[in-house]
Write an enzyme that holds these catalytic residues in place. Sequence first.
Site, PDB file in Angstrom:
ATOM      1  N   HIS A   1       0.849  -1.196   0.000  1.00  0.00           N
ATOM      2  CA  HIS A   1       0.000   0.000   0.000  1.00  0.00           C
ATOM      3  C   HIS A   1       0.878   1.237   0.000  1.00  0.00           C
ATOM      4  CE1 HIS A   1       0.929  -0.480   4.251  1.00  0.00           C
ATOM      5  NE2 HIS A   1       0.262   0.587   4.598  1.00  0.00           N
ATOM      6  N   HIS A  26      -7.283  -2.025   5.765  1.00  0.00           N
ATOM      7  CA  HIS A  26      -6.423  -0.976   6.310  1.00  0.00           C
ATOM      8  C   HIS A  26      -7.080   0.376   6.069  1.00  0.00           C
ATOM      9  CE1 HIS A  26      -2.775   0.468   7.996  1.00  0.00           C
ATOM     10  NE2 HIS A  26      -2.192   0.865   6.875  1.00  0.00           N
ATOM     11  N   ASP A  31       5.854   4.322   4.958  1.00  0.00           N
ATOM     12  CA  ASP A  31       6.763   3.340   5.577  1.00  0.00           C
ATOM     13  C   ASP A  31       6.785   2.013   4.816  1.00  0.00           C
ATOM     14  OD1 ASP A  31       4.116   3.001   6.481  1.00  0.00           O
ATOM     15  OD2 ASP A  31       4.735   2.086   8.370  1.00  0.00           O
ATOM     16  N   HIS A  32       6.034   1.934   3.713  1.00  0.00           N
ATOM     17  CA  HIS A  32       6.034   0.705   2.915  1.00  0.00           C
ATOM     18  C   HIS A  32       6.573   0.907   1.498  1.00  0.00           C
ATOM     19  CE1 HIS A  32       3.825  -1.917   5.765  1.00  0.00           C
ATOM     20  NE2 HIS A  32       3.578  -0.720   6.281  1.00  0.00           N
ATOM     21  N   ASP A  47      -0.273  -3.967   5.879  1.00  0.00           N
ATOM     22  CA  ASP A  47      -0.875  -3.693   7.177  1.00  0.00           C
ATOM     23  C   ASP A  47      -2.349  -4.086   7.152  1.00  0.00           C
ATOM     24  OD1 ASP A  47       1.570  -2.436   7.489  1.00  0.00           O
ATOM     25  OD2 ASP A  47       0.751  -0.458   7.733  1.00  0.00           O
ATOM     26  N   HIS A  92       1.239   3.864   2.028  1.00  0.00           N
ATOM     27  CA  HIS A  92       1.754   4.579   3.193  1.00  0.00           C
ATOM     28  C   HIS A  92       3.279   4.585   3.086  1.00  0.00           C
ATOM     29  CE1 HIS A  92      -2.111   4.081   5.801  1.00  0.00           C
ATOM     30  NE2 HIS A  92      -2.071   5.256   5.201  1.00  0.00           N
ATOM     31  N   HIS A 119       6.051  -5.619  11.920  1.00  0.00           N
ATOM     32  CA  HIS A 119       5.405  -4.310  11.895  1.00  0.00           C
ATOM     33  C   HIS A 119       5.113  -3.819  13.307  1.00  0.00           C
ATOM     34  CE1 HIS A 119       2.690  -1.021  10.601  1.00  0.00           C
ATOM     35  NE2 HIS A 119       3.471  -1.035   9.544  1.00  0.00           N
TER      36      HIS A 119
HETATM   37 ZN   LIG Z   1      -0.073   1.479   6.600  1.00  0.00          ZN
END
Ligand SMILES: [Zn+2]
Length: 301
Positions: free
Chosen positions: A60, A140, A64-65, A210, A62, A268
């Site tokens: 996805h 998510h 941090d990914h 996530d 976000h 995570h």
């Molecule tokens: Zn996320």
Amino acid sequence: MKLTILGCYAATPRTFTNPTSQVLEINNEVFLIDCGEGTQVELRRNKVKFGKIKHVFISHLHGDHFYGLIGLISTFMLLNRKTELHVYGPKGIKEIITLQLKFSNSWTGYPLYFHELSSTAPEIILTTKKVIVETIPLKHRIYCNGFLFREQPKPRKLLMEEVAKYPIDVAYYKGIKKGKNAVLPDGTIIPNKQLTADPEPPKSYAFCSDTAYHPEIVEQIEKGTALYHESTFLEEHAYLAAPTGHSTAREAGAIARAANVEQLVLGHFSTRYDSILPFKAEAEDVFSQVVLADDGKSFNF
Ligand SMILES: [Zn+2]
């Protein structure tokens, strides 16, 4: 199957932890899963050859990914990569990456393909000689997929002591391994089950991050070899899990138990915790085969 964790912590990078990224190696094929900041440094530290990475899967959008992706794509270009790179990720990822390439006037010298995802049902997105990859729709705050990697079914095992009893030419072995009966020169048929044994069942790896607690995935990942499931929070912060679209360690354990997988890998982790050991303890309340991911750690399944 070898899994190498490059990063397994939520949100912000720190000097001693990285956001999500991992490398899955199956029968010599290498897959990069998520690409948080620091991924290319960790690839070097863990001695993963850049040239072996041909497929990158982004769960996805976000940061941090996937904030490490543009850096990795750029480094591949500086290293004069020629082999193609395939990126699988949510709709929008092509626009984000190409906009950055456009404004830096730094188009890649290698073919870069985007496979944008928007389905909310599981779909097969890659089939190679050895592996099938399908999406695992997750729950998510934004559109998010996990990924299920399954080995292709293996050929049946020849029972050589049985085969040797008959005049069967070597040229027919391949067909017999695929399940065909053997036909002898005089026309006699030897049934396949007399000549072969079942192969090892195909292994599988499910990456699920996530996601909030989402039992709908259980059927798809059932009896898998290994499940990586996010566990951002401990029970003391369970009240934060659902609203932020995350799970607790105990919920991850419940998914692993319901799916009857062989091994649960937790990751995570929220950076609010000083130790990740309690995550294992809480998941083990409901499921016995639990290991903790950590940056730089490898697992063989
Ligand atoms: Zn996320």
